[in-house]
Design a protein around this motif. Structure first.
Motif, mmCIF file in Angstrom:
data_model
loop_
_atom_site.group_PDB
_atom_site.id
_atom_site.type_symbol
_atom_site.label_atom_id
_atom_site.label_comp_id
_atom_site.label_asym_id
_atom_site.label_seq_id
_atom_site.Cartn_x
_atom_site.Cartn_y
_atom_site.Cartn_z
ATOM 1 N N PHE A 293 0.851 -1.073 -0.063
ATOM 2 C CA PHE A 293 0.064 0.077 0.000
ATOM 3 C C PHE A 293 0.772 1.256 -0.045
ATOM 4 C CE2 PHE A 293 1.202 0.209 4.395
ATOM 5 C CZ PHE A 293 0.763 1.451 4.763
ATOM 6 N N ARG A 294 0.334 2.381 -0.431
ATOM 7 C CA ARG A 294 1.137 3.698 -0.435
ATOM 8 C C ARG A 294 -0.013 4.783 -0.565
ATOM 9 N NH1 ARG A 294 5.063 4.223 -4.704
ATOM 10 N NH2 ARG A 294 4.885 1.903 -4.647
ATOM 11 N N SER A 295 0.207 5.651 0.303
ATOM 12 C CA SER A 295 -0.469 6.890 0.227
ATOM 13 C C SER A 295 0.157 8.294 0.028
ATOM 14 C CB SER A 295 -1.430 7.032 1.546
ATOM 15 O OG SER A 295 -2.245 5.993 1.769
ATOM 16 N N CYS A 296 1.396 8.237 -0.116
ATOM 17 C CA CYS A 296 2.027 9.199 -0.466
ATOM 18 C C CYS A 296 1.879 9.911 -1.874
ATOM 19 C CB CYS A 296 3.747 9.173 -0.248
ATOM 20 S SG CYS A 296 4.734 10.403 -0.700
ATOM 21 N N ASN A 297 1.631 11.122 -1.916
ATOM 22 C CA ASN A 297 1.304 11.801 -3.068
ATOM 23 C C ASN A 297 2.300 11.774 -4.198
ATOM 24 O OD1 ASN A 297 -1.376 12.542 -2.552
ATOM 25 N ND2 ASN A 297 -0.888 14.186 -1.605
ATOM 26 N N ARG A 298 3.577 11.728 -3.641
ATOM 27 C CA ARG A 298 4.739 11.569 -4.591
ATOM 28 C C ARG A 298 4.591 10.205 -5.501
ATOM 29 N NH1 ARG A 298 9.642 14.133 -3.323
ATOM 30 N NH2 ARG A 298 10.120 13.380 -5.291
ATOM 31 N N ALA A 299 3.861 9.329 -5.198
ATOM 32 C CA ALA A 299 3.645 8.230 -5.757
ATOM 33 C C ALA A 299 2.779 8.371 -6.966
ATOM 34 C CB ALA A 299 3.092 7.014 -5.176
ATOM 35 N N PHE A 300 2.007 9.644 -7.048
ATOM 36 C CA PHE A 300 0.764 9.817 -8.327
ATOM 37 C C PHE A 300 1.417 11.228 -9.078
ATOM 38 C CE2 PHE A 300 -0.822 7.640 -4.493
ATOM 39 C CZ PHE A 300 -1.358 6.468 -5.180
ATOM 40 N N HIS A 301 2.508 11.122 -9.263
ATOM 41 C CA HIS A 301 2.748 12.555 -10.011
ATOM 42 C C HIS A 301 2.515 12.235 -11.446
ATOM 43 C CE1 HIS A 301 5.313 15.787 -11.648
ATOM 44 N NE2 HIS A 301 5.459 16.291 -10.474
ATOM 45 N N ILE A 302 1.993 13.428 -12.079
ATOM 46 C CA ILE A 302 1.625 13.096 -13.703
ATOM 47 C C ILE A 302 2.615 12.671 -14.605
ATOM 48 C CG2 ILE A 302 0.730 14.404 -15.558
ATOM 49 C CD1 ILE A 302 -0.993 15.948 -13.824
ATOM 50 N N ASP A 303 3.756 13.058 -14.235
ATOM 51 C CA ASP A 303 4.949 12.657 -14.949
ATOM 52 C C ASP A 303 5.597 11.520 -14.422
ATOM 53 O OD1 ASP A 303 7.517 12.443 -16.219
ATOM 54 O OD2 ASP A 303 8.335 14.476 -15.722
ATOM 55 N N PRO A 304 5.306 10.414 -15.096
ATOM 56 C CA PRO A 304 6.131 9.038 -14.702
ATOM 57 C C PRO A 304 7.285 9.102 -13.848
ATOM 58 C CG PRO A 304 4.792 8.701 -16.589
ATOM 59 C CD PRO A 304 4.833 10.306 -16.345
ATOM 60 N N ALA A 305 8.354 9.946 -14.681
ATOM 61 C CA ALA A 305 9.732 10.137 -14.225
ATOM 62 C C ALA A 305 9.842 10.977 -12.866
ATOM 63 C CB ALA A 305 10.548 10.997 -15.539
ATOM 64 N N GLN A 306 8.925 11.586 -12.452
ATOM 65 C CA GLN A 306 8.936 11.970 -11.031
ATOM 66 C C GLN A 306 8.424 11.358 -10.103
ATOM 67 O OE1 GLN A 306 8.789 16.525 -11.126
ATOM 68 N NE2 GLN A 306 8.599 16.322 -13.213
ATOM 69 N N ARG A 307 7.725 10.249 -10.333
ATOM 70 C CA ARG A 307 6.964 9.362 -9.392
ATOM 71 C C ARG A 307 7.987 8.673 -8.504
ATOM 72 N NH1 ARG A 307 2.824 6.578 -13.550
ATOM 73 N NH2 ARG A 307 1.711 8.651 -13.955
ATOM 74 N N LEU A 308 7.586 8.579 -7.230
ATOM 75 C CA LEU A 308 8.399 7.914 -6.523
ATOM 76 C C LEU A 308 7.914 6.377 -6.210
ATOM 77 C CD1 LEU A 308 9.535 9.826 -3.078
ATOM 78 C CD2 LEU A 308 10.782 9.183 -4.993
ATOM 79 N N ASP A 309 8.697 5.382 -6.139
ATOM 80 C CA ASP A 309 8.434 4.074 -5.995
ATOM 81 C C ASP A 309 8.344 3.634 -4.646
ATOM 82 O OD1 ASP A 309 11.180 3.837 -5.526
ATOM 83 O OD2 ASP A 309 11.429 2.586 -7.019
ATOM 84 N N ARG A 310 8.503 4.603 -3.739
ATOM 85 C CA ARG A 310 8.577 4.166 -2.275
ATOM 86 C C ARG A 310 7.736 5.608 -1.630
ATOM 87 N NH1 ARG A 310 12.128 8.050 -0.768
ATOM 88 N NH2 ARG A 310 13.595 8.643 -2.123
ATOM 89 N N TRP A 311 7.618 5.523 -0.239
ATOM 90 C CA TRP A 311 6.946 6.464 0.530
ATOM 91 C C TRP A 311 8.229 7.613 0.508
ATOM 92 C CZ3 TRP A 311 2.106 6.424 3.106
ATOM 93 C CH2 TRP A 311 1.464 4.995 2.832
ATOM 94 N N CYS A 312 7.782 8.918 0.476
ATOM 95 C CA CYS A 312 8.838 9.905 0.514
ATOM 96 C C CYS A 312 9.386 10.121 2.172
ATOM 97 C CB CYS A 312 8.325 11.425 -0.092
ATOM 98 S SG CYS A 312 7.418 12.340 1.047
ATOM 99 N N GLY A 313 8.254 9.935 2.832
ATOM 100 C CA GLY A 313 8.576 9.799 4.499
ATOM 101 C C GLY A 313 8.855 11.312 5.085
ATOM 102 N N ARG A 314 8.532 12.220 4.259
ATOM 103 C CA ARG A 314 8.608 13.704 4.797
ATOM 104 C C ARG A 314 7.221 14.338 4.515
ATOM 105 N NH1 ARG A 314 13.370 14.843 6.511
ATOM 106 N NH2 ARG A 314 12.636 17.038 6.592
ATOM 107 N N CYS A 315 6.199 14.217 3.667
ATOM 108 C CA CYS A 315 5.227 15.051 3.566
ATOM 109 C C CYS A 315 4.222 14.577 4.640
ATOM 110 C CB CYS A 315 4.353 14.642 2.236
ATOM 111 S SG CYS A 315 3.918 12.974 2.023
#
Length: 442
Positions: free
Chosen positions: A306-328
């Motif tokens: 599971f993942r809820s971090c918004n960095r996983a849902f960036h429109i640009d696939p190149a900017q998506r994180l494949d993990r939780w950022c741990g800071r937002c």
């Protein structure tokens, strides 16, 4: 004094077309001479000949417009040839004013004078729809809430399915991975917004938050009709109705289209539009984030997915994180709400060694979540202050949290939160008995 940005003159609903050969709905709008076009495709096809399909397509057309209206936020919305009932007109006005409440506040706009003009519709009777029973559709985002909804429905429904909306040709790993764990089939839609919206800064558009859950709800309703499903089951909890900030006596809620108010208003529209379903309700409405977190803690099969971090849902696939950022703010909230129920080593693994509760530099974010700072509640889908304080009070005494500098710094709390009251159902809900979990039937 903050100066309000310039606004447009008038926004027009041009029309919509249903292309059954391509399983596609096309919505067209115009703002001061600029045309916008949105396409929504349902790759699985379905019963386009159902009269209910035309009605739910019309609902999408009415709600999706808000994404284009906000580009210049004019004082007039012209429905053109699209007639609406009195209930629909009131609902639309609420959707624009409250759904764009955050957008208006952060852009220093006053939308209170908005006029919605256009013909009036007199309905003689709702359109009949006869879905197959026990076939709910669950909009799925891959986070704690929708996972708990899916698992609550597992013993209650014969043929549940998940519902996912993506851009054409794009999928989010943060949704696909937990979706596979459920083992449920996935009904899909592809939403292609007008590419001009992605050039907002270049084109001088106003920008900000829109009530996207409301738009996705309408798309889910059409998907349910096409697939003969009896309900769209949302995963919006009790605290989604709690406003983010109050301005001049009016609540501004980042989560408006996840709130009880929106759910109730949409249900009123559906009641005069469709007879027999699909039903629309949130299974988690009477439950707090704390109750949901305790339920999720009993589902370890999802911990690595599971993942809820918004960095996983960036429109640009190149900017998506494949993990939780741990800071937002979202990472901090999820960690905090799960800490009373999931062991520290397990949460440390979830966050890949970057657990927010282990990072004292994030203390300010946690203090804001608990209402212990001068900052407003984050403009995010996070829980209420009372839920965050209760989670802190429950997590702090745990033996595996004895060394947490963050939890230690957050205490003592101004008053002891009534945690036990947050672990039982409360508040109004619209969950029918056939889909009610045990907690609502005792």
């Amino acid at each position: 004094m903050t100066v309000s940005p310039p606004r447009g003159e008038s926004f027009h609903y041009v029309g919509y077309d249903i292309d059954t050969s391509r399983n596609r709905l096309v919505c067209r709008y115009r703002l001061d001479g600029r045309d916008f076009r949105e396409e929504i495709t349902f790759p699985g096809g379905g019963a386009w000949d159902e009269p209910a399909a035309a009605e739910t397509a019309r609902l999408i057309f009415l709600l999706a417009a808000v994404s284009y209206y906000k580009s210049a936020a004019p004082p007039v919305v012209d429905l053109g040839d699209t007639a609406v009932t009195d209930i629909e007109r009131a609902f639309l006005r609420e959707f624009y004013l409250d759904g764009l409440g955050e957008f208006a506040y952060r852009n220093n706009l006053d939308l209170s004078g908005l006029r919605i003009v256009g013909p009036r519709l007199e309905r003689t009777a709702p359109v009949a729809f006869s879905p197959r029973e026990s076939r709910p559709l669950v909009p799925f985002g891959g986070g704690v809430d929708s996972i708990v909804t899916a698992e609550l429905l597992r013993p209650l429904a014969k043929d549940p399915a998940l519902f996912v909306v993506n851009r054409p040709g794009d999928r989010f790993d943060a949704i696909e991975r937990p979706a596979r764990v459920t083992g449920f089939p996935v009904v899909r839609a592809e939403r292609l917004i007008d590419p001009q919206l992605l050039r907002s800064a270049e084109l001088g558009f106003l920008n900000g938050h829109v009530p996207v859950t409301g738009i996705l709800s309408a798309i889910a309703l059409l998907a349910a009709v096409l697939d003969g499903r009896d309900a769209v089951v949302m995963s919006n909890e009790w605290s989604a109705s709690v406003g983010t900030i109050e301005v001049d006596g009016r609540s501004v809620n980042h989560q408006y289209s996840k709130s009880e108010a929106f759910e109730n208003s949409l249900r009123s529209v559906l009641a005069e539009t469709l007879a027999g379903g699909p039903d629309y309700f949130s299974l988690l409405r009477p439950f707090t984030e704390l109750w949901i977190a305790r339920r999720f803690a009993a589902l370890p099969q999802y911990f690595d997915h599971f993942r809820s971090c918004n960095r996983a849902f960036h429109i640009d696939p190149a900017q998506r994180l494949d993990r939780w950022c741990g800071r937002c703010d979202k990472c901090c909230f999820i960690d905090l709400i799960l800490a009373p129920f999931i062991a520290e080593p397990a949460l440390r693994q979830v966050f890949d060694g970057r657990e927010p509760l282990a990072d004292v530099t994030l203390l300010g974010r946690f203090r804001t979540l608990l209402g212990l700072s001068a900052d407003n509640k984050p403009w995010e889908c996070v829980g209420d202050i009372t839920e965050c304080r209760a989670a802190t009070a429950l997590a702090a005494p745990r033996a595996d949290r004895a060394g947490s500098a963050v939890l230690a710094a957050l205490g003592p709390l101004p008053e002891e939160p009534a945690s036990e009251k947050l672990l039982v159902p409360h508040g109004r809900h619209f969950v029918p008995d056939r889909y009610a979990p045990d907690d609502l039937l005792v």
